[in-house]
Design an enzyme around this catalytic site. Structure first.
Site, PDB file in Angstrom:
ATOM      1  N   ARG A 125      26.828  -5.386 -10.121  1.00 17.58           N
ATOM      2  CA  ARG A 125      26.850  -6.229 -11.234  1.00 17.58           C
ATOM      3  C   ARG A 125      27.257  -5.692 -12.168  1.00 17.58           C
ATOM      4  O   ARG A 125      28.129  -6.255 -13.003  1.00 17.58           O
ATOM      5  CB  ARG A 125      25.464  -6.985 -11.521  1.00 17.58           C
ATOM      6  N   THR A 158      13.362   7.173  -3.030  1.00 10.21           N
ATOM      7  CA  THR A 158      12.299   7.528  -2.125  1.00 10.21           C
ATOM      8  C   THR A 158      10.805   7.269  -2.527  1.00 10.21           C
ATOM      9  O   THR A 158      10.613   7.292  -3.693  1.00 10.21           O
ATOM     10  CB  THR A 158      12.352   8.931  -1.642  1.00 10.21           C
ATOM     11  N   ASP A 164       8.300   9.143  -1.731  1.00 12.45           N
ATOM     12  CA  ASP A 164       7.677  10.240  -2.108  1.00 12.45           C
ATOM     13  C   ASP A 164       7.354  10.851  -3.496  1.00 12.45           C
ATOM     14  O   ASP A 164       6.586  11.541  -3.659  1.00 12.45           O
ATOM     15  CB  ASP A 164       8.222  11.448  -1.387  1.00 12.45           C
ATOM     16  N   GLU A 192     -13.257   9.984  -3.340  1.00  9.32           N
ATOM     17  CA  GLU A 192     -13.978  11.063  -3.296  1.00  9.32           C
ATOM     18  C   GLU A 192     -13.412  12.263  -3.387  1.00  9.32           C
ATOM     19  O   GLU A 192     -13.607  13.420  -3.928  1.00  9.32           O
ATOM     20  CB  GLU A 192     -15.085  11.106  -2.216  1.00  9.32           C
ATOM     21  N   LYS A 226     -25.521  12.726  -4.056  1.00 12.97           N
ATOM     22  CA  LYS A 226     -24.916  11.728  -4.913  1.00 12.97           C
ATOM     23  C   LYS A 226     -25.442  10.172  -4.110  1.00 12.97           C
ATOM     24  O   LYS A 226     -24.991   9.291  -4.807  1.00 12.97           O
ATOM     25  CB  LYS A 226     -23.464  11.659  -5.021  1.00 12.97           C
ATOM     26  N   HIS A 261     -20.445   5.168   0.552  1.00 13.70           N
ATOM     27  CA  HIS A 261     -19.222   5.349   1.678  1.00 13.70           C
ATOM     28  C   HIS A 261     -18.449   6.697   0.878  1.00 13.70           C
ATOM     29  O   HIS A 261     -18.814   7.222  -0.082  1.00 13.70           O
ATOM     30  CB  HIS A 261     -18.224   4.335   1.466  1.00 13.70           C
ATOM     31  N   ARG A 304     -14.037   7.787   9.953  1.00 13.03           N
ATOM     32  CA  ARG A 304     -12.850   6.736  10.581  1.00 13.03           C
ATOM     33  C   ARG A 304     -11.518   7.363  10.032  1.00 13.03           C
ATOM     34  O   ARG A 304     -11.507   7.314   8.841  1.00 13.03           O
ATOM     35  CB  ARG A 304     -13.122   5.551  10.364  1.00 13.03           C
TER      36      ARG A 304
HETATM   37  O1  F6P Z   1      11.043  10.344   2.806  1.00 16.62           O
HETATM   38  C1  F6P Z   1      10.064   9.214   3.004  1.00 16.62           C
HETATM   39  C2  F6P Z   1       9.311   9.336   4.203  1.00 16.62           C
HETATM   40  O2  F6P Z   1       8.738   8.318   4.442  1.00 16.62           O
HETATM   41  C3  F6P Z   1       8.497  10.552   4.106  1.00 16.62           C
HETATM   42  O3  F6P Z   1       7.251  10.164   3.366  1.00 16.62           O
HETATM   43  C4  F6P Z   1       8.112  10.767   5.560  1.00 16.62           C
HETATM   44  O4  F6P Z   1       7.558  12.331   5.894  1.00 16.62           O
HETATM   45  C5  F6P Z   1       9.392  10.631   6.028  1.00 16.62           C
HETATM   46  O5  F6P Z   1      10.260  10.027   5.432  1.00 16.62           O
HETATM   47  C6  F6P Z   1       9.231   9.918   7.442  1.00 16.62           C
HETATM   48  O6  F6P Z   1      10.250   9.592   8.149  1.00 16.62           O
HETATM   49  P1  F6P Z   1      11.067   8.845   9.443  1.00 16.62           P
HETATM   50  O7  F6P Z   1      11.419   7.472   8.795  1.00 16.62           O
HETATM   51  O8  F6P Z   1      11.977   9.583  10.201  1.00 16.62           O
HETATM   52  O9  F6P Z   1       9.795   8.579  10.191  1.00 16.62           O
END
Ligand code: F6P
Ligand code: ADP
Length: 320
Positions: free
Chosen positions: A26, A126, A128, A188, A213, A217, A245
């Site tokens: 755009r 990303t 991350d 935690e 404490k 959970h 778990r």
């Molecule tokens: O970079 C994004 C990400 O989701 C990371 O958090 C993770 O390690 C990786 O990509 C997983 O990659 P794939 O999509 O190849 O499973």
């Protein structure tokens, strides 16, 4: 002035990539610049999977997760000959410059193309949040919401059963998703590449939450690639008063409609990328610092060390 640009998404997808693509199209169109979509990242560039993207092609995508252009990983793109094949595809179509939306790997490809004469601007896409040249990446906020929603639910059931939920989150060696989620969910314990992982110490701390404490959970959020969370949850059952778990949130963190914050961030960054290309600038990546949209040379960005998040980690420790 530049007349025709391309846009591609590369590496792991992230919610908000579509909002960035839309903004690029755009803003460019309003400056009389044509935009071509390059499908499946650098793979589509090399193979010539390239189509015009018009205003209407990017209608109704701002709220959609994933990327309409598709994404891919092409390790061979490190090879100069493969890069040249990509440049040939661009030259054939008169595409003079590119916006590359992805992570630091994608930035390296964009840098290589810029050095070969194709102006490229990187946008941080990303979940991350592992790009130190920006406070936030496109997709991080949405993924964080997904993690928080899941952990809130796990807390409900853990409380009912006197359990410890061990939750593995993504992050690609960056602990931001885990730490932000830990603060937002009142976890935690948070374990990341930055905190390190001493298994016996974590088990001791869990015993304290139970015995001293008197918690009903416990939530342990662990970044991926640190330990086997299923095996660790079994050790929790064996060594503490909680039954353990494990939940691996996995790729659910990569999907979903982007949050308003990610949509706005992506739109601001998309606008900046086009403005830089109009000025004839390439080899830079866009970021947000103190709520200002900035750009830095990709080479510099790739050299910035990752923050240890000391202050945030201290805050987390104080809140427990
Ligand atoms: O970079 C994004 C990400 O989701 C990371 O958090 C993770 O390690 C990786 O990509 C997983 O990659 P794939 O999509 O190849 O499973
Ligand atoms: P992200 O961009 O999310 O960090 P990757 O690290 O998988 O994801 O990189 C995405 C793509 O970027 C790779 O598949 C490859 O095509 C390209 N790439 C990565 N590193 C380089 C490099 N050093 N030179 C050129 N291209 C690269």
């Amino acid at each position: 002035m530049v007349k025709r640009i391309g846009v591609l998404t590369s590496g792991g997808d992230a919610p908000g990539m579509n909002a960035a693509i839309r903004a690029v199209v755009r803003v460019a169109n309003s400056a009389n610049i044509e935009v071509y979509g390059i499908y499946d990242g650098y793979r589509g560039l090399v193979e010539g999977y390239i189509e015009p993207l018009t205003r209407s092609d990017v209608s109704d995508i701002i709220d959609r997760g994933g990327t309409i252009l598709g994404s891919a990983r092409l390790p061979e793109f490190k090879d100069e000959k493969v890069q040249s094949a990509g440049i040939h595809q661009l030259n054939k179509r008169g595409i003079e410059a590119l916006v590359v939306i992805g992570g630091d790997g994608s930035y390296r490809g964009a840098l290589a193309l810029s050095q070969a004469g194709i102006n490229c601007i990187g946008l941080p896409g990303t979940i991350d949040n592992d790009i130190p040249s920006t406070d936030f990446t496109i997709g991080f906020d949405t993924a964080l919401h997904t993690v928080v929603e899941a952990v809130d639910k796990l807390r409900d059931t853990s409380s009912s059963h006197h359990r410890c939920s061990v939750v593995e989150v993504m992050g690609n060696r960056c602990g931001d998703l885990a730490l932000w989620a830990g603060i937002a969910c009142g976890a935690e314990i948070v374990v990341t590449a930055q905190t390190g992982f001493e298994e016996t110490e974590v088990l001791e701390r869990l015993k304290e939450f139970d015995v001293i404490k008197k918690k009903r959970h416990a939530i342990v959020i662990i970044s991926e690639k640190i330990t086997d969370v299923d095996a660790f949850a079994k050790k929790v059952s064996l060594n503490t008063g909680f039954s353990g778990r494990a939940t691996v949130l996995g790729h659910v963190q990569r999907g979903g409609s982007p949050t308003p914050q990610d949509r706005v961030l992506a739109s601001r960054m998309g606008e900046k990328a086009v403005e830089l290309l109009i000025q004839g600038i390439g080899g830079q990546c866009v970021g947000i610092k103190d709520n200002q949209i900035i750009s830095v040379p990709i080479e510099e960005a790739l050299d910035i060390p990752r923050s240890s998040r000391k202050k945030l980690q201290q805050l987390f420790d104080r809140l427990v």
